[in-house]
Design a protein around this motif. Structure first.
Motif, short mmCIF file in Angstrom:
data_model
loop_
_atom_site.label_atom_id
_atom_site.label_comp_id
_atom_site.label_asym_id
_atom_site.label_seq_id
_atom_site.Cartn_x
_atom_site.Cartn_y
_atom_site.Cartn_z
N THR A 8 0.44 1.93 -6.78
CA THR A 8 1.09 0.94 -5.79
C THR A 8 2.96 1.25 -5.96
OG1 THR A 8 1.42 -0.50 -7.66
CG2 THR A 8 -0.42 -1.09 -6.25
N GLY A 9 3.30 0.80 -5.11
CA GLY A 9 4.84 1.13 -4.94
C GLY A 9 5.26 2.56 -4.42
N GLY A 10 4.27 3.31 -3.93
CA GLY A 10 5.01 4.58 -3.29
C GLY A 10 5.79 5.70 -4.19
N PRO A 11 5.15 5.79 -5.35
CA PRO A 11 5.98 6.91 -5.90
C PRO A 11 5.90 8.35 -5.32
CG PRO A 11 3.84 6.52 -7.13
CD PRO A 11 3.86 5.50 -6.05
N THR A 12 6.89 9.11 -5.42
CA THR A 12 6.88 10.32 -4.93
C THR A 12 7.00 11.53 -6.13
OG1 THR A 12 9.48 10.20 -5.12
CG2 THR A 12 8.17 9.30 -3.04
N GLY A 13 6.78 11.16 -7.35
CA GLY A 13 6.77 12.21 -8.46
C GLY A 13 6.19 11.41 -9.66
N GLY A 14 6.27 12.47 -10.78
CA GLY A 14 5.93 11.77 -12.19
C GLY A 14 4.51 11.82 -12.41
N THR A 15 4.24 11.03 -13.65
CA THR A 15 2.69 11.46 -14.00
C THR A 15 2.19 10.32 -14.72
OG1 THR A 15 3.54 12.08 -16.04
CG2 THR A 15 3.13 13.82 -14.79
N PHE A 16 0.91 10.02 -15.03
CA PHE A 16 0.38 8.93 -15.74
C PHE A 16 -0.62 9.35 -16.72
CE2 PHE A 16 -2.31 9.85 -12.21
CZ PHE A 16 -3.64 9.43 -12.57
N SER A 62 4.59 7.03 -15.84
CA SER A 62 6.03 7.81 -15.84
C SER A 62 6.43 8.23 -14.36
CB SER A 62 6.11 8.79 -16.81
OG SER A 62 5.74 8.47 -18.14
N PHE A 63 6.23 7.41 -13.53
CA PHE A 63 6.30 7.70 -12.00
C PHE A 63 8.02 7.79 -11.67
CE2 PHE A 63 2.22 5.44 -11.28
CZ PHE A 63 1.47 6.62 -11.30
N THR A 64 8.32 8.39 -10.65
CA THR A 64 9.51 8.57 -10.07
C THR A 64 9.46 8.31 -8.72
OG1 THR A 64 9.51 11.03 -9.65
CG2 THR A 64 10.31 10.17 -11.71
N THR A 97 8.82 2.10 -5.03
CA THR A 97 9.56 0.74 -5.48
C THR A 97 8.63 0.26 -6.58
OG1 THR A 97 10.37 0.26 -3.36
CG2 THR A 97 10.10 -1.47 -4.72
N THR A 98 9.10 0.09 -7.57
CA THR A 98 8.60 -0.44 -8.91
C THR A 98 7.00 0.19 -8.79
OG1 THR A 98 9.87 -2.34 -8.48
CG2 THR A 98 8.07 -2.37 -10.33
N PRO A 99 6.96 1.51 -8.90
CA PRO A 99 5.42 1.98 -8.62
C PRO A 99 4.56 1.71 -10.13
CG PRO A 99 7.17 3.72 -9.47
CD PRO A 99 7.80 2.35 -9.08
N ASP A 100 3.37 1.48 -9.79
CA ASP A 100 2.61 1.16 -10.93
C ASP A 100 1.03 1.39 -10.62
OD1 ASP A 100 1.86 -0.07 -13.22
OD2 ASP A 100 1.93 -2.14 -12.60
#
Length: 244
Positions: free
Chosen positions: A87-95, A162-164, A167-170
């Motif tokens: 959710t929140g539409g991240p554009t980068g990062g990892t999990f 660890s998203f970038t 809006t408040t990605p989760d």
């Protein structure tokens, strides 16, 4: 010069790595499948521009629907199904995903279902076949449990993000089907046999004739879907020998 003839005999089971032996049985029963009961990815592969037919995988355990007399996937107990949604539409990062105390390697925010499944199978407490992951790159990803977790009430995983961007990605996690509950007594809860060979059908088709294998020697670990012979109820087909 003396030329001696050379003769060789070879027996192949193309597309049937799960079948170790037919135990001398050369014929199968012809049945009609209810194609509406089979799932994409789990039971069949999609058609393409060059191959318009869908392909049902051989080796699927089957049961007979009492009301219609048609055959569908055997379902003695329900398997746990969980959905992970970004959710929140991240554009980068990892999990990462943590299950039963173990954590996967970092996955990209837009990981494919295959990458999520590979990461889970890399954990020492998840064997290949224990979970099948489907979905689009970036999710949602659907985790369908089987193998050693067949018919079990599987604990939900947790994630660390660890998203970038966005809006408040989760990642939200939901149990869409609880495992371990009894399947509906519609006939598919009684094991009838295995789909002997791959079956082709066109999109939109609702029925297809198929050969039902009712006697043989099976390697459960090589079946296309999870199957635990110990879950087969009394009254089911018992004409199989199971080996690994």
């Amino acid at each position: 010069m003396d030329i001696q003839p050379y003769t060789s005999t070879e027996t192949l089971a193309v597309g049937r790595p799960w079948l170790m032996s037919m135990l001398g049985i050369e014929a199968n029963e012809t049945v009609t499948l209810d194609l509406t009961q089979f799932d994409e990815n789990l039971h069949w592969t999609a058609a393409s521009a060059y191959q318009p037919e869908r392909k049902l995988k051989s080796g699927i355990p089957l049961g007979k629907i009492t009301a219609s007399g048609l055959y569908a996937p055997y379902a003695a107990v329900t398997n746990e199904v969980q959905t992970l949604t970004v959710t929140g539409g991240p554009t980068g990062g990892t999990f990462t995903i943590t299950w039963s105390g173990q954590t996967t390697a970092a996955l990209a925010y837009n990981a494919t279902a295959a990458q999520v499944q590979t990461a889970l199978e890399a954990l020492s407490n998840i064997a290949p076949g224990d979970v099948v992951v489907t979905g689009s790159a970036g999710g949602p990803w659907t985790l369908t449990w089987g193998g050693t977790q067949l018919g079990e009430n599987v604990a939900a995983p947790t994630t660390t993000e660890s998203f970038t961007g966005g809006t408040t990605p989760d990642i939200t996690i939901a149990t869409t089907t609880a495992g371990g509950t009894a399947a509906p007594a519609d006939g598919t809860d009684v094991f009838a046999g295995f789909l002997f060979m791959e079956v082709s059908f066109y999109p939109g088709a609702t029925k297809a004739a198929a050969p039902l294998m009712v006697h043989g020697q099976i390697n459960p670990a090589k079946l296309p879907v999870a199957f635990d012979p110990t879950d087969v109820p009394t009254g089911s087909n018992t004409q199989f020998v199971y080996k690994v």
